[in-house]
Design a protein around this motif. Sequence first.
Motif, PDB file in Angstrom:
ATOM      1  N   SER A  55      58.674  -0.783-107.579  1.00 12.14           N
ATOM      2  CA  SER A  55      58.276  -2.171-107.340  1.00 12.14           C
ATOM      3  C   SER A  55      58.597  -3.055-108.537  1.00 12.14           C
ATOM      4  O   SER A  55      58.649  -4.289-108.407  1.00 12.14           O
ATOM      5  CB  SER A  55      56.782  -2.245-107.027  1.00 12.14           C
ATOM      6  OG  SER A  55      56.008  -1.661-108.068  1.00 12.14           O
ATOM      7  N   GLU A  56      58.843  -2.464-109.708  1.00 13.45           N
ATOM      8  CA  GLU A  56      59.212  -3.257-110.885  1.00 13.45           C
ATOM      9  C   GLU A  56      60.537  -3.992-110.680  1.00 13.45           C
ATOM     10  O   GLU A  56      60.827  -4.945-111.402  1.00 13.45           O
ATOM     11  CB  GLU A  56      59.311  -2.355-112.119  1.00 13.45           C
ATOM     12  CG  GLU A  56      57.971  -1.843-112.629  1.00 13.45           C
ATOM     13  CD  GLU A  56      57.166  -2.903-113.365  1.00 13.45           C
ATOM     14  OE1 GLU A  56      57.769  -3.849-113.900  1.00 13.45           O
ATOM     15  OE2 GLU A  56      55.935  -2.771-113.407  1.00 13.45           O
ATOM     16  N   THR A  57      61.341  -3.570-109.709  1.00 12.55           N
ATOM     17  CA  THR A  57      62.593  -4.286-109.453  1.00 12.55           C
ATOM     18  C   THR A  57      62.345  -5.708-108.985  1.00 12.55           C
ATOM     19  O   THR A  57      63.205  -6.573-109.139  1.00 12.55           O
ATOM     20  CB  THR A  57      63.448  -3.555-108.399  1.00 12.55           C
ATOM     21  OG1 THR A  57      62.732  -3.512-107.156  1.00 12.55           O
ATOM     22  CG2 THR A  57      63.802  -2.152-108.849  1.00 12.55           C
ATOM     23  N   TYR A  58      61.169  -5.965-108.413  1.00 20.33           N
ATOM     24  CA  TYR A  58      60.865  -7.305-107.910  1.00 20.33           C
ATOM     25  C   TYR A  58      60.450  -8.266-109.016  1.00 20.33           C
ATOM     26  O   TYR A  58      60.530  -9.487-108.840  1.00 20.33           O
ATOM     27  CB  TYR A  58      59.736  -7.245-106.878  1.00 20.33           C
ATOM     28  CG  TYR A  58      60.074  -6.522-105.604  1.00 20.33           C
ATOM     29  CD1 TYR A  58      61.243  -6.814-104.900  1.00 20.33           C
ATOM     30  CD2 TYR A  58      59.224  -5.563-105.080  1.00 20.33           C
ATOM     31  CE1 TYR A  58      61.543  -6.157-103.721  1.00 20.33           C
ATOM     32  CE2 TYR A  58      59.510  -4.901-103.894  1.00 20.33           C
ATOM     33  CZ  TYR A  58      60.675  -5.206-103.218  1.00 20.33           C
ATOM     34  OH  TYR A  58      60.974  -4.553-102.045  1.00 20.33           O
ATOM     35  N   GLY A  59      59.972  -7.737-110.150  1.00 22.40           N
ATOM     36  CA  GLY A  59      59.424  -8.606-111.177  1.00 22.40           C
ATOM     37  C   GLY A  59      58.151  -9.271-110.688  1.00 22.40           C
ATOM     38  O   GLY A  59      57.544  -8.863-109.697  1.00 22.40           O
ATOM     39  N   SER A  60      57.713 -10.318-111.388  1.00 20.69           N
ATOM     40  CA  SER A  60      56.504 -11.033-110.981  1.00 20.69           C
ATOM     41  C   SER A  60      56.710 -11.695-109.626  1.00 20.69           C
ATOM     42  O   SER A  60      57.759 -12.290-109.367  1.00 20.69           O
ATOM     43  CB  SER A  60      56.132 -12.093-112.016  1.00 20.69           C
ATOM     44  OG  SER A  60      55.788 -11.479-113.245  1.00 20.69           O
ATOM     45  N   ALA A  61      55.707 -11.618-108.801  1.00 20.82           N
ATOM     46  CA  ALA A  61      55.824 -12.093-107.422  1.00 20.82           C
ATOM     47  C   ALA A  61      56.182 -13.576-107.356  1.00 20.82           C
ATOM     48  O   ALA A  61      55.519 -14.425-107.962  1.00 20.82           O
ATOM     49  CB  ALA A  61      54.521 -11.849-106.681  1.00 20.82           C
ATOM     50  N   LEU A  62      57.234 -13.880-106.611  1.00 18.41           N
ATOM     51  CA  LEU A  62      57.575 -15.263-106.284  1.00 18.41           C
ATOM     52  C   LEU A  62      56.883 -15.686-105.004  1.00 18.41           C
ATOM     53  O   LEU A  62      56.684 -16.878-104.749  1.00 18.41           O
ATOM     54  CB  LEU A  62      59.093 -15.402-106.126  1.00 18.41           C
ATOM     55  CG  LEU A  62      59.926 -15.053-107.358  1.00 18.41           C
ATOM     56  CD1 LEU A  62      61.413 -15.170-107.036  1.00 18.41           C
ATOM     57  CD2 LEU A  62      59.546 -15.956-108.528  1.00 18.41           C
ATOM     58  N   ARG A  63      56.534 -14.703-104.196  1.00 16.22           N
ATOM     59  CA  ARG A  63      55.747 -14.918-102.985  1.00 16.22           C
ATOM     60  C   ARG A  63      55.025 -13.612-102.681  1.00 16.22           C
ATOM     61  O   ARG A  63      55.460 -12.547-103.098  1.00 16.22           O
ATOM     62  CB  ARG A  63      56.648 -15.309-101.806  1.00 16.22           C
ATOM     63  CG  ARG A  63      57.698 -14.262-101.457  1.00 16.22           C
ATOM     64  CD  ARG A  63      58.478 -14.652-100.206  1.00 16.22           C
ATOM     65  NE  ARG A  63      59.371 -13.588 -99.764  1.00 16.22           N
ATOM     66  CZ  ARG A  63      60.639 -13.445-100.117  1.00 16.22           C
ATOM     67  NH1 ARG A  63      61.171 -14.338-100.943  1.00 16.22           N
ATOM     68  NH2 ARG A  63      61.367 -12.439 -99.651  1.00 16.22           N
ATOM     69  N   VAL A  64      53.903 -13.714-102.007  1.00 16.56           N
ATOM     70  CA  VAL A  64      53.149 -12.512-101.645  1.00 16.56           C
ATOM     71  C   VAL A  64      52.717 -12.605-100.175  1.00 16.56           C
ATOM     72  O   VAL A  64      52.486 -13.704 -99.665  1.00 16.56           O
ATOM     73  CB  VAL A  64      51.902 -12.327-102.533  1.00 16.56           C
ATOM     74  CG1 VAL A  64      52.289 -11.988-103.955  1.00 16.56           C
ATOM     75  CG2 VAL A  64      51.002 -13.549-102.488  1.00 16.56           C
ATOM     76  N   PRO A  65      52.590 -11.421 -99.532  1.00 12.63           N
ATOM     77  CA  PRO A  65      53.000 -10.130-100.056  1.00 12.63           C
ATOM     78  C   PRO A  65      54.517 -10.039-100.182  1.00 12.63           C
ATOM     79  O   PRO A  65      55.252 -10.803 -99.560  1.00 12.63           O
ATOM     80  CB  PRO A  65      52.464  -9.141 -99.017  1.00 12.63           C
ATOM     81  CG  PRO A  65      52.431  -9.928 -97.739  1.00 12.63           C
ATOM     82  CD  PRO A  65      52.076 -11.323 -98.141  1.00 12.63           C
ATOM     83  N   MET A  66      54.977  -9.081-100.978  1.00 10.24           N
ATOM     84  CA  MET A  66      56.394  -8.952-101.310  1.00 10.24           C
ATOM     85  C   MET A  66      57.050  -7.977-100.337  1.00 10.24           C
ATOM     86  O   MET A  66      56.749  -6.780-100.348  1.00 10.24           O
ATOM     87  CB  MET A  66      56.545  -8.449-102.748  1.00 10.24           C
ATOM     88  CG  MET A  66      55.743  -9.264-103.750  1.00 10.24           C
ATOM     89  SD  MET A  66      55.512  -8.437-105.342  1.00 10.24           S
ATOM     90  CE  MET A  66      57.046  -8.895-106.153  1.00 10.24           C
ATOM     91  N   ASP A  67      57.951  -8.501 -99.495  1.00 10.74           N
ATOM     92  CA  ASP A  67      58.681  -7.598 -98.617  1.00 10.74           C
ATOM     93  C   ASP A  67      60.000  -7.212 -99.274  1.00 10.74           C
ATOM     94  O   ASP A  67      60.292  -7.603-100.406  1.00 10.74           O
ATOM     95  CB  ASP A  67      58.886  -8.198 -97.224  1.00 10.74           C
ATOM     96  CG  ASP A  67      59.787  -9.425 -97.227  1.00 10.74           C
ATOM     97  OD1 ASP A  67      60.442  -9.710 -98.258  1.00 10.74           O
ATOM     98  OD2 ASP A  67      59.855 -10.104 -96.176  1.00 10.74           O
ATOM     99  N   GLU A  68      60.794  -6.434 -98.554  1.00 10.20           N
ATOM    100  CA  GLU A  68      62.016  -5.884 -99.146  1.00 10.20           C
ATOM    101  C   GLU A  68      63.088  -6.932 -99.401  1.00 10.20           C
ATOM    102  O   GLU A  68      64.079  -6.649-100.086  1.00 10.20           O
ATOM    103  CB  GLU A  68      62.565  -4.768 -98.253  1.00 10.20           C
ATOM    104  CG  GLU A  68      61.711  -3.516 -98.198  1.00 10.20           C
ATOM    105  CD  GLU A  68      60.527  -3.587 -97.255  1.00 10.20           C
ATOM    106  OE1 GLU A  68      59.767  -2.600 -97.164  1.00 10.20           O
ATOM    107  OE2 GLU A  68      60.334  -4.641 -96.590  1.00 10.20           O
ATOM    108  N   THR A  69      62.914  -8.160 -98.883  1.00 12.01           N
ATOM    109  CA  THR A  69      63.879  -9.233 -99.147  1.00 12.01           C
ATOM    110  C   THR A  69      63.514 -10.050-100.383  1.00 12.01           C
ATOM    111  O   THR A  69      64.236 -10.982-100.736  1.00 12.01           O
ATOM    112  CB  THR A  69      63.996 -10.178 -97.939  1.00 12.01           C
ATOM    113  OG1 THR A  69      62.760 -10.887 -97.762  1.00 12.01           O
ATOM    114  CG2 THR A  69      64.339  -9.407 -96.668  1.00 12.01           C
TER     115      THR A  69
END
Length: 328
Positions: A129-143
Amino acid sequence: MNDTTWQGRTVLVTGAEGFIGSALVDELVALGAHVRALCHYKPYGAAGNLARYASDHRAELLAGDVRDPFVVDEAVAGVEVVFHLAALIGIPYSYTAPESYVQTNVVGSHAVVAACRRHGARMVHTSTSETYGSALRVPMDETHPAQPQSPYAASKIAADAMVLSYHASFGTEVAVCRPFNTYGPRQSARAVIPTILRQLAAGADEIRLGSTTPTRDFTHVSDTVAGFLTVGSSDAALGRAVNLGTGQEISIGALAELLIQVSGRDARVVVDEARLRPEASEVDRLLSDNGLARSLGWEPLTSLEDGLRDTWRWVLGTDEPGSTRYVV
């Protein structure tokens, strides 16, 4: 490959001696698979979490390095599914030795997927999940956009792209598991939950942590293992990344308080500046959207409280190492 049973299949697990890898080996053996377990070579020959299999024909212990394509090719030959978990992990060390992460995580993953292409094996690759970095939107889907906020995260983003390119370019059967903050028995003390529990077990009255405000989506190792097996047996997962998270978040500070409660000890939380990450590198929020995994038939079954109690018992040594049964 829609059959969800593993009885009689020959599978390879790389990084098999590690925290998640050894739990996956245990479950595959219990389900009747013949497991090749590739572990990083050590001159002193210790088998660690896999010591019980030293004379057990159900698991074949191999020593090697995923950066060596000849070792990897021999390990992959004749197997149906490869669960690739071997990686250099740990964010802080990636600031010191980023080239090491490129070599193990990117070059090593390429060696594995190339061998899978040659031998016609399915590959289940481990992301983070670290590949996403800090959430730009939540919840974080695979896109959710990839954001390399550490050299470790960057190496995993590159590895994900490399293995998925083999599916797009050559039709290699590849799927990517993206666990969210797996925890449980056998996890090393570098991670936050065992760090806190070991301090509590030692009688500390102060729990020393880095930043307490980031939130994480913690998933018990039994659920992560079940997710790997679900993805590995699903044709619908091919060519895709699949989040393995609970869909619930908790701050590190609140987690520490919960761990104090679970342990029954009396302690307070103290921020230790030496444990803080570089400001721009800290991932502030991770919360998974696990809808895709659920559509494949997976769901997390272990509540955070139950999982933390399980881990606390392991830290105290009241459970034999590896006694946890990982059930799909």
